[in-house]
Write an enzyme that holds these catalytic residues in place. Structure first.
Site, PDB file in Angstrom:
ATOM      1  N   GLU A  99       0.808  -1.226   0.000  1.00  0.00           N
ATOM      2  CA  GLU A  99       0.000   0.000   0.000  1.00  0.00           C
ATOM      3  C   GLU A  99       0.841   1.277   0.000  1.00  0.00           C
ATOM      4  OE1 GLU A  99      -2.990  -0.378   3.113  1.00  0.00           O
ATOM      5  OE2 GLU A  99      -4.234  -1.517   1.754  1.00  0.00           O
ATOM      6  N   GLU A 121      -6.892  -7.732  -1.126  1.00  0.00           N
ATOM      7  CA  GLU A 121      -7.282  -7.870   0.281  1.00  0.00           C
ATOM      8  C   GLU A 121      -8.736  -7.444   0.445  1.00  0.00           C
ATOM      9  OE1 GLU A 121      -5.024  -5.580   3.093  1.00  0.00           O
ATOM     10  OE2 GLU A 121      -3.135  -5.991   2.082  1.00  0.00           O
TER      11      GLU A 121
END
Ligand code: GLA
Ligand code: ZN
Length: 676
Positions: free
Chosen positions: A151, A308
Site C-alpha cells: 500500500e 485484500e
C-alpha cells in the site's frame, strides 16, 4: 499448476512467521485452507525481521519450507517484498531511512510504511533482500506473482527528499524563470533564484503557492513510483521472471495510479467498505465500491486482482461491524462482477497480538472450521471454483467512460476557490456514475490521459484542470458523434494550475455552447431549485435541488433544458444541451441532487439509444455488470438490498448461477458464437 489468469485466485495474506514456534499450526492451517478451497496465499508482507534478523544475515529457509508445503497441498504463493515495515537494527544504524513529516519532525522507529522513498540506504537494503528472495524463489513454480511492498502512500520531507525534489524541478523546468512563471511566484514575492532554494510545502512554511503544492504532489507520486521500480529492478536483475503487482488502495489522493499501473504487470487493490451503516446504506456502499473496482479494471483494461478484503469485521474502522450473513459473498462476487480474477482476504489466520488482533480473519482465535465466517468463506471458495473455467480471464467492454482525475483533484482541493468547505468532486463523479449504473451501463473510470475512443458516452464532471490535451480529445470525441455530459467548474486551470485567460471552459465553449461567467459557492444550508424548461428537447420533467455550487453560464448556442430559481440569477441555465459536429454535449451547471443526474442520464440513454442490456432503470438495490470473452458474455446481477428482487424481463441470457435473494448474485450467460 498454473493459476494466474487461468483460474480464480482464492486466498489472502498469511503470516506463518508469527506462528513458527507453535507446533502444528501450519498443518492445521493447510487443512483448513484446503477445506475452504483456498488455492493461493500472500506471504512475506511485513516479514523483514524474520527474513533478515541481523544485518546481512538472511534466513529464508523457513519461508521456502512454508512455500513448498503449501504448494504440495495445491496452494500457490504470491510473494511480497518485505519493505512495508523494517527491522529495528536498520533504524538504529541508519536513521535516515525513517520519514520526516511536513513540519520537519523526524519520525521515530515504529508503525509501518514509515520509510523514505529517496534514502539510498533504504533502497540498498531493499535491493539486497529482494535479491535474496529472487535468487531463492525465481524458479520456484509455487511463486506465481511478486507483491511489491505494501500500500504505497505518504510523503517524506527529509533533506534527501528536498534535494530530490529540487532535481525533479530542475529537470522539469530547466530554468528557475520557467518555474517562477509556472508558479506565478511574483505573487507575495515568492520568486526563486535557484532550484536549491525550493523547500517542500509545510504548515510552518509555504502553503499558498499552488503550483509548488501541485508539483510536490506530482514529485511525491513520481518518487514513490521510482522507488517501486527500484524494487522491481532488483528482482529482475536477480532473474525473477514472474509478473509483479502492488496493492492499490481505495480512492487515495497520494499517487497517480494511472502512472503507477504502467509499471506493474497486474493491478491489484485492497477494499474495506463500511457496510451496514444504516438500513438501506449497503447499495450506496456497493456502488461506491463498484466505482473503485471499475477504476482498477480501467487502469490496464484487463482483469485485475482483489488483493485484500475482510472476511468479518475491520478493526480500524470507527465501528467494527460484523458482516451480515451473505454480505461477504456479495462483496466477493462484486469483485468478480467488475472484472477481478481473484478474491483474497486480509488475513487467513488472525494474529494473536498487536494492532490487528481483532481484525477479521478466515481462521479466528477459536481456530476451527465450525464458525459462521468460515462456512461463508468455504461457500465462496466452492463457487469460485465452479465459475472459474467460464469466467476467469474475461474482460469488460464498457459503453460509458467517466473521468476522475487525481491531478485535477489535487489542484481542486487546494484551489481556495468557490468553496473551502468541500467541493464534493468525488461525490459528484459518483452521482454521475450511479446514474449510468442505474441504466445498466458498464462504466470505465479514466483520467485525462485516457483514450476516449469507442465509448458511446463520456462523462466529465468538474473537469477543473485540463491536462494531457483532454479538451482536444473531448472536442474530437463530440465532433465525431460522441455524447458528452460535463458539469460546472470545468476547464478552469491549465496543468500548472494557472487560470485560463479568456473564455472558459477553455477549449470547450463551442462544444458546450456557452461560456462561464461566474460561479457561486453556496452555504451548507443553501439550496437552489432546478426547473425544467417547458417543452425542452430532452423531455426533462421534474424539479430538483442544487447545493454547494452553481455556475452562471452565458448561453451562445446551447439549449437550456432546465433553469435555476432562487437567487439574483433566476432563469439562468441549469442543464444545457448543445449540438457540436456529429455529437452532443450536455452540461449540468450546479451540484444537483442525485435524482437530477438519474433523470438526465436516463433521458440521454433513451434519446440517443445508447447500448444497455436492459430497458429503463434498474430497480433500486440492484447492480448490473458484464464480462465477456470471444464466445460468451456474462451478466452479473447483484442484489445489495434486504429484499428479494427479480431480474428485468428483457435481460437476456441463461441463468447459470445464483439468485436475487438479499445479497444474492445471479449470473446470466449468452453464447456469442456457436463453437463447433
Ligand atoms: C491494509 C493492509 C493490511 C492490513 C489491512 C487491515 O489493507 O495492507 O496489511 O493492515 O489493511 O484491514
Ligand atoms: Zn525522505
Amino acid at each position: 499448476m498454473k493459476i494466474l489468469s487461468e483460474k480464480f485466485i482464492y486466498g489472502g495474506d498469511y503470516n506463518p512467521e508469527q506462528w513458527l514456534d507453535e507446533e502444528g499450526i501450519l498443518e492445521e492451517d493447510i487443512r483448513l485452507m484446503k477445506l475452504a478451497h483456498i488455492n493461493c496465499v500472500t506471504l512475506g508482507v511485513f516479514s523483514w525481521s524474520s527474513l533478515e534478523p541481523k544485518e546481512g544475515q538472511y534466513q529464508l529457509d523457513w519461508l521456502e519450507d512454508v512455500i513448498c508445503r503449501l504448494y504440495e497441498n495445491g496452494i500457490s504463493t504470491i510473494l511480497a517484498t518485505p519493505s512495508g515495515a523494517r527491522p529495528k537494527w536498520m533504524t538504529n544504524k541508519y536513521p535516515e531511512v525513517l520519514r520526516t513529516t511536513e513540519d520537519r519532525r523526524k519520525n521515530l522507529y515504529g508503525g509501518r510504511h514509515n520509510h523514505c522513498f529517496t534514502s539510498p540506504v533504504y533502497r540498498e537494503k531493499v535491493a539486497k533482500i529482494n535479491t535474496q528472495l529472487a535468487n531463492r524463489f525465481k524458479d520456484n513454480p509455487a511463486v506465481i506473482l511478486w507483491h511489491i511492498s505494501n500500500e504505497f502512500g505518504g510523503e517524506c520531507h527529509c533533506p534527501l527528499c528536498q534535494k530530490a525534489f529540487q532535481t525533479w524541478l530542475k529537470e522539469k523546468y530547466k530554468t528557475p524563470e520557467n518555474m517562477n512563471h509556472a508558479w506565478w511566484s511574483k505573487f507575495w514575492s515568492h520568486t526563486y533564484e535557484d532550484f536549491s532554494d525550493v523547500e517542500s510545502p509545510s504548515s510552518i512554511g509555504e502553503t499558498g503557492l499552488h503550483g509548488l503544492l501541485l508539483d510536490w504532489k506530482r514529485f511525491t507520486s513520481d518518487q514513490t513510483i521510482d522507488y517501486m521500480k527500484w524494487e522491481i529492478h532488483a528482482l529482475r536483475m536477480a532473474g525473477a521472471k514472474q509478473p509483479v503487482t502492488t496493492n492499490f488502495m481505495y480512492n487515495i489522493p497520494e499517487a497517480n495510479y494511472t502512472k503507477m499501473a504502467k509499471e506493474v504487470d497486474i493491478v491489484s487493490w485492497d477494499t474495506y467498505p463500511t457496510w451496514h451503516k444504516y438500513e438501506g446504506s449497503d447499495i450506496e456502499v456497493a456502488q461506491d465500491n463498484g466505482m473503485q473496482h471499475d477504476f482498477m479494471r480501467s487502469l490496464l483494461h484487463k482483469p485485475y486482482l482483489l488483493m485484500e478484503s475482510c472476511p468479518s469485521s475491520t478493526n480500524w474502522q470507527s465501528v467494527s461491524k460484523l458482516k451480515k450473513p451473505g454480505l461477504l459473498h456479495a462483496q466477493s462476487m462484486q469483485a468478480l462482477a467488475h472484472g477481478s480474477d481473484s478474491v483474497q482476504y486480509f488475513q487467513i489466520r488472525q494474529s494473536r497480538g498487536s494492532s490487528e488482533k481483532f481484525h477479521g480473519a478466515v481462521i479466528d482465535h477459536y481456530g476451527k472450521e465450525d464458525t459462521r465466517v468460515f462456512r461463508e468463506v468455504r461457500k465462496i471458495g466452492e463457487d469460485l471454483e465452479s465459475l472459474s473455467e467460464m469466467v476467469c480471464g474475461t474482460t469488460t467492454k464498457a459503453t460509458a467512460a467517466i473521468l476522475y482525475d487525481v491531478e485535477s483533484r489535487w489542484a481542486m482541493e487546494e484551489a481556495q476557490g468557490p468553496r473551502n468547505q468541500g467541493m464534493y468532486y468525488k461525490e459528484s463523479v459518483l452521482k454521475n456514475y450511479k446514474a449510468l449504473k442505474r441504466m445498466g451501463l458498464d462504466v470505465d473510470v479514466l483520467d485525462c490521459d485516457g483514450d476516449l475512443s469507442g465509448y458511446e458516452i463520456v462523462v466529465a464532471p468538474m473537469l477543473y484542470m485540463l491536462r494531457s490535451n483532454i479538451e482536444e480529445k473531448l472536442k474530437d470525441y463530440v465532433e465525431n458523434g460522441g455524447i458528452l455530459l460535463g458539469s460546472y467548474f470545468s476547464g478552469v486551470v491549465d496543468e500548472n494550475d494557472l487560470c485560463f485567460l479568456g473564455e472558459t471552459p477553455y477549449g470547450l465553449c463551442q462544444v458546450f455552447g456557452f461560456r462561464r461567467e461566474e460561479i457561486d459557492g453556496l452555504y451548507d444550508w443553501e439550496e437552489k431549485e432546478f426547473l425544467p424548461v417547458k417543452g425542452n428537447s430532452l423531455g426533462l420533467e421534474n424539479i430538483y435541488h442544487c447545493s454547494h455550487l452553481f455556475e452562471l453560464e452565458k448561453i451562445k448556442t446551447a439549449e437550456p433544458l432546465m433553469t435555476v430559481k432562487g437567487d439574483f440569477y433566476d432563469g439562468y441555465p441549469a442543464v444545457t444541451k448543445n449540438a457540436y459536429g456529429k455529437g452532443w454535449a450536455y452540461c449540468v451547471c450546479g451540484d444537483g441532487e442525485e435524482a437530477l443526474y438519474n433523470e438526465v442520464v436516463e433521458r440521454i440513454v433513451d434519446s440517443h439509444n445508447l447500448y444497455s442490456p436492459i430497458e429503463g432503470p434498474l430497480e433500486e438495490g440492484l447492480v448490473l455488470t458484464s464480462r465477456e470473452s470471444m464466445e460468451h458474455k456474462f451478466f452479473f446481477l447483484q442484489n445489495f438490498s434486504y429484499k428479494e428482487k427479480t431480474a428485468p424481463k428483457e435481460l437476456e441470457g441463461r441463468l447459470i448461477y445464483g439468485d436475487l435473494k438479499p445479497f444474492g448474485t445471479a449470473i446470466y450467460e449468452i453464447t456469442k458464437l456457436k463453437t463447433l
